[in-house]
Design a protein around this motif. Structure first.
Motif, PDB file in Angstrom:
ATOM      1  N   ASP A 138      -5.896   5.213  -0.460  1.00  0.00           N
ATOM      2  CA  ASP A 138      -5.863   4.648   0.749  1.00  0.00           C
ATOM      3  C   ASP A 138      -5.373   5.669   1.808  1.00  0.00           C
ATOM      4  OD1 ASP A 138      -3.426   4.444   0.005  1.00  0.00           O
ATOM      5  OD2 ASP A 138      -3.472   2.132   0.586  1.00  0.00           O
ATOM      6  N   LYS A 139      -5.043   6.842   1.320  1.00  0.00           N
ATOM      7  CA  LYS A 139      -4.410   7.748   2.104  1.00  0.00           C
ATOM      8  C   LYS A 139      -5.506   8.739   2.587  1.00  0.00           C
ATOM      9  CE  LYS A 139       0.493   7.394   0.938  1.00  0.00           C
ATOM     10  NZ  LYS A 139       0.267   6.061   0.537  1.00  0.00           N
ATOM     11  N   ARG A 140      -5.418   9.269   3.968  1.00  0.00           N
ATOM     12  CA  ARG A 140      -6.501  10.052   4.422  1.00  0.00           C
ATOM     13  C   ARG A 140      -5.713  11.069   5.355  1.00  0.00           C
ATOM     14  NH1 ARG A 140      -8.911   7.683   1.348  1.00  0.00           N
ATOM     15  NH2 ARG A 140     -10.691   6.035   1.713  1.00  0.00           N
ATOM     16  N   ILE A 141      -6.430  12.011   5.660  1.00  0.00           N
ATOM     17  CA  ILE A 141      -5.780  13.039   6.625  1.00  0.00           C
ATOM     18  C   ILE A 141      -6.800  13.381   7.628  1.00  0.00           C
ATOM     19  CG2 ILE A 141      -5.604  15.696   6.859  1.00  0.00           C
ATOM     20  CD1 ILE A 141      -4.310  15.838   4.067  1.00  0.00           C
ATOM     21  N   ILE A 142      -6.133  13.407   9.044  1.00  0.00           N
ATOM     22  CA  ILE A 142      -6.910  13.310  10.219  1.00  0.00           C
ATOM     23  C   ILE A 142      -6.519  14.422  10.935  1.00  0.00           C
ATOM     24  CG2 ILE A 142      -5.322  11.802  11.335  1.00  0.00           C
ATOM     25  CD1 ILE A 142      -7.566  10.756  13.120  1.00  0.00           C
TER      26      ILE A 142
ATOM     27  N   SER B  15       0.708  -1.076  -0.009  1.00  0.00           N
ATOM     28  CA  SER B  15      -0.034  -0.024  -0.056  1.00  0.00           C
ATOM     29  C   SER B  15       0.764   1.291  -0.145  1.00  0.00           C
ATOM     30  CB  SER B  15      -0.844   0.116   1.323  1.00  0.00           C
ATOM     31  OG  SER B  15      -1.875  -1.227   1.168  1.00  0.00           O
ATOM     32  N   LYS B  16       2.053   1.188   0.682  1.00  0.00           N
ATOM     33  CA  LYS B  16       2.737   2.577   0.767  1.00  0.00           C
ATOM     34  C   LYS B  16       3.491   2.648  -0.536  1.00  0.00           C
ATOM     35  CE  LYS B  16       4.153   2.043   5.718  1.00  0.00           C
ATOM     36  NZ  LYS B  16       5.157   1.833   6.727  1.00  0.00           N
ATOM     37  N   LYS B  17       3.614   1.759  -1.547  1.00  0.00           N
ATOM     38  CA  LYS B  17       4.361   1.782  -2.750  1.00  0.00           C
ATOM     39  C   LYS B  17       3.412   2.366  -3.685  1.00  0.00           C
ATOM     40  CE  LYS B  17       8.453  -1.239  -2.050  1.00  0.00           C
ATOM     41  NZ  LYS B  17       9.134  -2.288  -2.803  1.00  0.00           N
ATOM     42  N   ILE B  18       2.191   1.886  -3.623  1.00  0.00           N
ATOM     43  CA  ILE B  18       1.200   2.268  -4.561  1.00  0.00           C
ATOM     44  C   ILE B  18       0.941   3.697  -4.816  1.00  0.00           C
ATOM     45  CG2 ILE B  18      -1.391   2.119  -5.342  1.00  0.00           C
ATOM     46  CD1 ILE B  18      -1.350  -0.623  -3.923  1.00  0.00           C
TER      47      ILE B  18
END
Length: 372
Positions: free
Chosen positions: A65-69, A57-60
């Protein structure tokens, strides 16, 4: 899909093909597919699958799948990272499963591998995974601490992953104010929480009495980092806490950053960075540490005209096009280096607290439940 039918459908597929397909799916789908069959549930819940899925997932570069909180009026909210870059309006969502999301005082300690650590009411630490809806309150920090709760305060904190032991750790710095006549001293102690042990370690004194650590640290290369101001000097340095050895070390202020004031730390493109105002030119510069540990590998990454912003800028993410997402006050902005322009991104239900951190996290299946 019924269990028997699911198992029959996948019988003719080699196990490695099934795993390869599942590795490419988002966390939300995988969480649902755990109900397909006992074998799928066992596979998706396995430590190796979770580790491999997170690594991929980190490489895609789809960023789906990335969010900001961040915190909004004392409540935790999040939004899609890609939406901030590609959509005219971005809507935030709340974490209704988190038991303490009605508190008026929530600070984000940090995020790592899809796990979020927060500090509630300045004394209670929580870990949770927004994707799996798991949450956990850590044991009381002050039980067994050197300073009593009513005479001390947690001033600095950080969260990260110790790869050598496969352990998630929280480091907290606590200080006690003592007044001797006209002199005021601030003895500091440090405690480290281990998720594997589910306990806080013993207290130890912070080794630099003239340094001041405040707020959330940034995790990078197995260490958590703060910018430290000196009580007796105008210079600053980076204070690092190694999660493996559980020891402190320092990085002196780079000579290329003389003249900068109010420096802050961040992480951009997998590198530690310092962003700060530069008084002679009224600009806001971002410096990136291209080779961690190599003193002369700092390089200026981007300069944002000071007239374009009215508050402290916090860079969060760099899009493949080179556009830089940052927070300023309660809003989100994007700086385009090509045309030197800044645009504000419109959000719904995401009125950020001005003095609180925002964090980028990647959705994951990492569990808070310890294996037997």
């Amino acid at each position: 899909m019924e269990t028997g039918k699911a198992e029959h459908t996948t019988d003719h597929l080699p196990q490695e093909i099934i795993e390869e397909i599942l590795y490419r799916l988002p966390v939300k789908s995988l969480w649902r597919f755990k109900c397909v069959s006992p074998s799928w549930r066992s596979l998706i819940s396995s430590k190796q699958f979770i580790k491999t899925h997170l690594h991929r997932s980190k490489k895609i570069e789809s960023f789906a799948d990335k969010r900001i909180i961040s915190t909004c009026k004392g409540k935790l909210k999040a939004c899609s990272l890609s939406s901030l870059f590609t959509e005219p309006v971005t809507r935030a969502f709340s974490f209704d499963f988190f038991p303490m999301n009605s508190s008026n005082d929530i600070a984000i300690v940090g995020s790592c591998n899809g796990l979020i650590c927060v500090l509630v009411d300045a004394c209670r630490f929580f870990l949770f995974n927004p994707s799996t809806r798991e949450s956990k309150e850590l044991p009381d920090f002050f039980t067994g601490a050197m300073f009593p709760k009513n005479l001390s305060s947690i001033s600095a904190y950080g969260f990260g992953f110790d790869e050598s032991s496969g352990d998630y750790k929280v480091c907290a710095v606590c200080y006690l104010t003592l007044v001797f006549g006209s002199n005021v001293t601030f003895p500091r102690t440090v405690r480290v929480y281990s998720l594997n042990a589910d306990s806080w370690g013993g207290s130890s004194f912070f080794y630099k009495l003239d340094a001041c650590l405040i707020g959330a640290a940034k995790f990078m290369s197995g260490k958590i980092h703060w910018i430290s101001d000196f009580i007796t000097d105008r210079k600053w340095e980076v204070v690092c806490f190694d999660l493996k050895s559980e020891t402190f070390e320092t990085v002196k202020q780079p000579s290329c950053m003389e003249g900068y004031y109010n420096p802050r730390l961040g992480v951009l493109e997998g590198c530690l960075c310092v962003f700060s105002n530069y008084s002679p030119t009224d600009t806001f510069d971002v410096w990136i540490w291209n080779e961690y540990g190599v003193e002369d590998s700092w390089a200026k990454y981007v300069t944002i005209p000071y007239q374009s912003v009215t508050n402290y800028v916090t860079p969060l993410f760099v899009w493949p096009s080179g556009e830089v997402l940052f927070t300023c006050g309660s809003g989100f902005f994007i700086y385009n280096k090509r045309d030197n322009c800044i645009r504000r991104q419109h959000t719904v239900d995401f009125n950020r607290d001005r003095d609180r951190e925002a964090e980028v996290y990647t959705e994951s299946l990492v569990s808070l439940v310890l294996e037997d």
